[in-house]
Design a protein around this motif. Structure first.
Motif, mmCIF file in Angstrom:
data_model
loop_
_atom_site.group_PDB
_atom_site.id
_atom_site.type_symbol
_atom_site.label_atom_id
_atom_site.label_comp_id
_atom_site.label_asym_id
_atom_site.label_seq_id
_atom_site.Cartn_x
_atom_site.Cartn_y
_atom_site.Cartn_z
ATOM 1 N N VAL A 148 0.868 -1.187 0.000
ATOM 2 C CA VAL A 148 0.000 0.000 0.000
ATOM 3 C C VAL A 148 0.903 1.234 0.000
ATOM 4 O O VAL A 148 1.858 1.306 0.783
ATOM 5 N N ASN A 149 0.616 2.189 -0.865
ATOM 6 C CA ASN A 149 1.350 3.457 -0.819
ATOM 7 C C ASN A 149 1.244 4.010 0.604
ATOM 8 O O ASN A 149 0.160 3.997 1.208
ATOM 9 N N ALA A 150 2.348 4.482 1.149
ATOM 10 C CA ALA A 150 2.363 4.872 2.564
ATOM 11 C C ALA A 150 1.480 6.092 2.845
ATOM 12 O O ALA A 150 0.936 6.226 3.941
ATOM 13 N N ASP A 151 1.333 6.976 1.851
ATOM 14 C CA ASP A 151 0.432 8.120 2.044
ATOM 15 C C ASP A 151 -1.008 7.620 2.199
ATOM 16 O O ASP A 151 -1.749 8.089 3.068
ATOM 17 N N THR A 152 -1.382 6.677 1.338
ATOM 18 C CA THR A 152 -2.728 6.099 1.382
ATOM 19 C C THR A 152 -2.966 5.423 2.724
ATOM 20 O O THR A 152 -4.033 5.596 3.344
ATOM 21 N N ALA A 153 -1.977 4.648 3.181
ATOM 22 C CA ALA A 153 -2.109 3.940 4.454
ATOM 23 C C ALA A 153 -2.278 4.936 5.603
ATOM 24 O O ALA A 153 -3.143 4.784 6.470
ATOM 25 N N ALA A 154 -1.473 6.002 5.576
ATOM 26 C CA ALA A 154 -1.510 6.994 6.659
ATOM 27 C C ALA A 154 -2.848 7.736 6.667
ATOM 28 O O ALA A 154 -3.423 7.985 7.737
ATOM 29 N N GLY A 155 -3.363 8.059 5.487
ATOM 30 C CA GLY A 155 -4.661 8.734 5.392
ATOM 31 C C GLY A 155 -5.767 7.866 5.977
ATOM 32 O O GLY A 155 -6.651 8.358 6.699
ATOM 33 N N ALA A 156 -5.705 6.566 5.689
ATOM 34 C CA ALA A 156 -6.729 5.647 6.204
ATOM 35 C C ALA A 156 -6.644 5.554 7.733
ATOM 36 O O ALA A 156 -7.683 5.515 8.424
ATOM 37 N N VAL A 157 -5.434 5.546 8.286
ATOM 38 C CA VAL A 157 -5.264 5.476 9.750
ATOM 39 C C VAL A 157 -5.807 6.760 10.395
ATOM 40 O O VAL A 157 -6.513 6.716 11.413
ATOM 41 N N ALA A 158 -5.510 7.915 9.781
ATOM 42 C CA ALA A 158 -6.003 9.193 10.331
ATOM 43 C C ALA A 158 -7.532 9.204 10.357
ATOM 44 O O ALA A 158 -8.150 9.614 11.344
#
Ligand SMILES: Nc1ncnc2c1ncn2[C@@H]1O[C@H](COP(=O)(O)OP(=O)(O)O)[C@@H](O)[C@H]1O
Ligand SMILES: CC(=O)N[C@@H](CCC(=O)OP(=O)(O)O)C(=O)O
Length: 249
Positions: A148-158
């Motif tokens: 998973v692109n790390a930006d995408t992963a971080a957005g989902a966690v936020a």
């Protein structure tokens, strides 16, 4: 707050340690969850094995062979970062189904789109006074790893935690005329972001970042900022709304 920490702002050990120290300092004021990528480390490990890299719209085409290397590289980096940050627990998205995903587009191979986040695990760690440091390899429907692109992963966690997010990168924010830092936009609306992608002034790795920021807002994050991780004090300035580009609905 979620801090997305990625490849370009971790190119040297000194830079990595400086950002880790900033994250540790920020933790005195608020709860922090780190979600990380590691593009340059992945790149190095793939090249060492003669595996070529191809990106489409900022996403790495990931063969099963490349997936093994991505996971190995990010797992090692995850342990280094959690050690750098201190009082932290490093986890990959495959631990306790932290990041669940499905195949995004079969043409990209083992690239994932996040379908769920186990926020309870993150809350349990935070409740125990520990900082979660999350690597962006998710578990797919068949139990296999997905990149998973790390930006995408971080957005989902936020979104899942309903917390604000700062995406740290190697530019001071989104520039209206890249690479001129004087053209940094302090704020960008969804319509401006979509227009910027269509017109081509938002390009490459900035595309998943702005899309992840919008996705985080859609999923419930109260704010999303794209800012530099390259100078001292940049993270706390971004957290106070004094640096970077704030993406608004
Ligand atoms: N309008 C823009 N403003 C700033 N950077 C941009 C823009 N368009 C494209 N970029 C590129 O996006 C890059 C940041 O994305 P990326 O390299 O994926 O960062 P990271 O590795 O930190 O996640 C910048 O270094 C720059 O090359
Ligand atoms: C699907 C996809 O592109 N995954 C990324 C994951 C790492 C990442 O996003 O790292 P940065 O934050 O350092 O760019 C990759 O393979 O490079």
């Amino acid at each position: 707050m979620i801090v997305k920490y990625g490849g370009n702002a971790m190119k040297s050990l000194d830079l990595r340690r400086a950002v880790a120290a900033e994250i540790a300092a920020l933790r005195a004021e608020q709860t922090v969850v780190v979600v990380h990528g590691g593009g340059p480390v992945i790149e190095r490990e793939l090249a060492a094995r003669g595996i070529p890299s191809e990106f489409r719209a900022g996403l790495r085409v990931t063969t099963p062979e490349a997936m093994d290397v991505v996971e190995m590289a990010l797992c090692q980096l995850n342990k280094q970062l959690s050690q750098d940050v201190g009082h932290a627990v490093g986890l990959m998205g495959r631990d306790s189904d932290l990041l669940r995903a499905e195949v995004f587009d079969p043409a990209l191979g083992r690239v994932g789109r996040v379908t769920g986040v186990n926020a309870d695990v993150l809350r349990a760690l935070i409740g125990a006074g520990l900082t979660p440091v999350v690597g962006c390899v998710a578990v797919g429907p068949d139990g296999d790893a997905l990149n998973v692109n790390a930006d995408t992963a971080a957005g989902a966690v936020a979104g899942a935690l309903n917390e604000g997010i700062v995406f740290l990168t190697d530019v001071d924010g989104v520039y209206r005329t890249y690479p001129d830092p004087e053209s940094r936009a302090a704020h960008l609306t969804r319509a401006e972001v979509e227009g910027g992608i269509a017109d081509g002034w938002i390009a490459g790795g900035m595309i998943p970042k702005v899309r992840a920021a919008l996705d985080a807002l859609d999923r419930g994050a109260p704010f999303a900022v794209i800012a530099s991780g390259m100078h001292a004090g940049a993270l706390s300035a971004a957290a106070r709304g004094e640096a970077g580009t704030r993406i608004t609905p």
